[in-house]
Motif scaffolding. Sequence first.
Motif, mmCIF file in Angstrom:
data_model
loop_
_atom_site.group_PDB
_atom_site.id
_atom_site.type_symbol
_atom_site.label_atom_id
_atom_site.label_comp_id
_atom_site.label_asym_id
_atom_site.label_seq_id
_atom_site.Cartn_x
_atom_site.Cartn_y
_atom_site.Cartn_z
ATOM 1 N N ALA A 116 -12.644 -40.197 64.757
ATOM 2 C CA ALA A 116 -11.903 -40.750 63.627
ATOM 3 C C ALA A 116 -11.062 -39.646 62.984
ATOM 4 O O ALA A 116 -11.512 -38.506 62.858
ATOM 5 C CB ALA A 116 -12.862 -41.343 62.603
ATOM 6 N N VAL A 118 -8.800 -39.204 59.431
ATOM 7 C CA VAL A 118 -8.459 -39.827 58.153
ATOM 8 C C VAL A 118 -7.853 -38.778 57.231
ATOM 9 O O VAL A 118 -7.968 -37.574 57.470
ATOM 10 C CB VAL A 118 -9.698 -40.461 57.485
ATOM 11 C CG1 VAL A 118 -10.297 -41.558 58.366
ATOM 12 C CG2 VAL A 118 -10.766 -39.400 57.190
ATOM 13 N N VAL A 146 -9.354 -42.905 66.278
ATOM 14 C CA VAL A 146 -9.691 -44.084 65.482
ATOM 15 C C VAL A 146 -9.268 -43.829 64.040
ATOM 16 O O VAL A 146 -9.534 -42.755 63.490
ATOM 17 C CB VAL A 146 -11.211 -44.372 65.527
ATOM 18 C CG1 VAL A 146 -11.544 -45.617 64.711
ATOM 19 C CG2 VAL A 146 -11.682 -44.528 66.968
ATOM 20 N N SER A 147 -8.615 -44.805 63.434
ATOM 21 C CA SER A 147 -8.238 -44.659 62.033
ATOM 22 C C SER A 147 -8.002 -46.034 61.433
ATOM 23 O O SER A 147 -8.291 -47.047 62.066
ATOM 24 C CB SER A 147 -7.000 -43.759 61.893
ATOM 25 O OG SER A 147 -6.903 -43.241 60.581
ATOM 26 N N GLY A 148 -7.467 -46.057 60.206
ATOM 27 C CA GLY A 148 -7.325 -47.317 59.486
ATOM 28 C C GLY A 148 -5.919 -47.830 59.362
ATOM 29 O O GLY A 148 -5.668 -48.743 58.584
ATOM 30 N N ASP A 154 -3.354 -41.364 58.401
ATOM 31 C CA ASP A 154 -3.850 -42.335 59.382
ATOM 32 C C ASP A 154 -2.747 -42.747 60.354
ATOM 33 O O ASP A 154 -2.890 -42.656 61.576
ATOM 34 C CB ASP A 154 -4.369 -43.600 58.676
ATOM 35 C CG ASP A 154 -5.636 -43.364 57.892
ATOM 36 O OD1 ASP A 154 -5.848 -42.234 57.437
ATOM 37 O OD2 ASP A 154 -6.404 -44.329 57.714
ATOM 38 N N VAL A 171 -8.706 -49.850 62.665
ATOM 39 C CA VAL A 171 -9.658 -50.742 62.014
ATOM 40 C C VAL A 171 -8.999 -51.261 60.735
ATOM 41 O O VAL A 171 -8.627 -50.478 59.856
ATOM 42 C CB VAL A 171 -10.976 -50.023 61.688
ATOM 43 C CG1 VAL A 171 -11.982 -51.009 61.108
ATOM 44 C CG2 VAL A 171 -11.543 -49.356 62.937
ATOM 45 N N ARG A 216 -14.359 -51.331 55.361
ATOM 46 C CA ARG A 216 -13.671 -51.024 56.611
ATOM 47 C C ARG A 216 -14.008 -49.616 57.096
ATOM 48 O O ARG A 216 -14.151 -49.366 58.295
ATOM 49 C CB ARG A 216 -12.169 -51.175 56.386
ATOM 50 C CG ARG A 216 -11.241 -50.901 57.564
ATOM 51 C CD ARG A 216 -10.800 -49.453 57.659
ATOM 52 N NE ARG A 216 -10.264 -48.883 56.458
ATOM 53 C CZ ARG A 216 -8.985 -48.921 56.093
ATOM 54 N NH1 ARG A 216 -8.101 -49.513 56.843
ATOM 55 N NH2 ARG A 216 -8.594 -48.333 54.979
ATOM 56 N N ASN A 217 -14.160 -48.679 56.129
ATOM 57 C CA ASN A 217 -14.389 -47.275 56.497
ATOM 58 C C ASN A 217 -15.668 -47.078 57.290
ATOM 59 O O ASN A 217 -15.749 -46.180 58.138
ATOM 60 C CB ASN A 217 -14.411 -46.407 55.243
ATOM 61 C CG ASN A 217 -13.050 -46.320 54.581
ATOM 62 O OD1 ASN A 217 -12.038 -46.694 55.178
ATOM 63 N ND2 ASN A 217 -13.004 -45.843 53.358
ATOM 64 N N VAL A 220 -14.723 -47.540 60.859
ATOM 65 C CA VAL A 220 -13.940 -46.414 61.373
ATOM 66 C C VAL A 220 -14.871 -45.300 61.835
ATOM 67 O O VAL A 220 -14.759 -44.774 62.948
ATOM 68 C CB VAL A 220 -12.959 -45.895 60.301
ATOM 69 C CG1 VAL A 220 -12.294 -44.593 60.757
ATOM 70 C CG2 VAL A 220 -11.897 -46.938 59.986
ATOM 71 N N SER A 224 -17.040 -43.946 65.944
ATOM 72 C CA SER A 224 -16.642 -42.602 66.362
ATOM 73 C C SER A 224 -17.821 -41.648 66.434
ATOM 74 O O SER A 224 -18.834 -41.825 65.762
ATOM 75 C CB SER A 224 -15.605 -42.061 65.372
ATOM 76 O OG SER A 224 -14.556 -43.000 65.164
ATOM 77 N N SER A 241 -15.247 -41.830 53.596
ATOM 78 C CA SER A 241 -15.445 -41.871 55.050
ATOM 79 C C SER A 241 -16.343 -40.733 55.508
ATOM 80 O O SER A 241 -17.210 -40.915 56.371
ATOM 81 C CB SER A 241 -14.093 -41.789 55.769
ATOM 82 O OG SER A 241 -13.309 -42.926 55.491
#
Length: 366
Positions: A116, A118, A146-148, A154, A171, A216-217, A220, A224, A241
């Motif tokens: 991830a 962020v 992986v990120s948001g 991001d 995500v 959501r975090n 994420v 990972s 996160s």
Amino acid sequence: MGLEAREWLLLSRLPGIGAAGLAELAERGPAWPEGWLAVLPAPAGRALRLWLDHPGRSPLGPGLEADLAWLDAAADRHLLHPDHPAWPTLLGQIADPPPVLWAWGDLQALAPPRLAMVGSRRPTREGLTNAAGFARELARQGWCVVSGMALGIDGAAQRAALEADGCSVAVLGCGADVVYPARHRDLHARLQASGGLLVTEHPPGTEARAAFFPRRNRIVTGLSLGVLVVEAAEQSGSLVSARLANEQGREVFALPGSIHNPQARGCLRLIRDGAALVRQVDDILDELVQWPGTRPAGEAVVTPAPAREDPLLGWLSDTPTPVDALVDLTGLGVTECQRRLLELELEGQARPALGGWVRLPTQRCP
């Protein structure tokens, strides 16, 4: 016997039971449907019984049919659930995994090891450059970012991973068919169409809400092996996160920065509290060698040699760091700090520059 997508969809829509409760019940392996009826809370059990006996009268029917219609509309739309072959094993290890994940794009994005990335939604130019550079190198070494899909760090990381012909998973805090933020419409389309994957715990058509993003975090970080915080203020959501990653047993990494940069203070706080300081991608990969599947097939896993460099060197990068900042970061006295800097200069590992000291770019960690 595992459940089908339709049954998982139905369970995810039952009232009176959240993600954590559903995950706990699923661990018991109840048979469908009587076993589930026996263990569900009363409101959820009644709703399931009504749907089983009279689906046409059930309030769950229209939503369920709409969900299935969205899935059937294109081959690259998927419903991931614990009985799906592509369900990420790592995600099932967190305390409150989502009951299902709506996915749009290429499921092969879930195959490589994942990290991830962020950071701030209002990054500095240096932060954007660092995010893109790390994401490109991770992609070249076979990792999925992986990120948001948020603005700032991001989005920059995910774009760079795709541009390097790598893969990325976004995500979302909304439905997979909802573009949020609107400025990332092109990134949303690219993730869905080429080498990427959009995932969310929310059904299609769900608009973004502020309350969805902290939840959501956890996905994420749960997807990972670790999280890299590139740039973050002291009150940044990226620190949430990092906390979630710690709680999930994931590795936490942070890029250092100047104490005079408000967008670096969150990262400095993380490093102070035990996050691994990162200057290059190998710093991350060397920490993650103990995880299976993080190296290409056939490559030997080598235990990193103990670092022998001067600790002060770890706080230097290609961005000038003032001596007073180094004093604060290292806890050294001014005289001792200057003496060590002079030694590093004589050894060809550092040099003074306008605004502070920099690490020479030819030097790498042992």
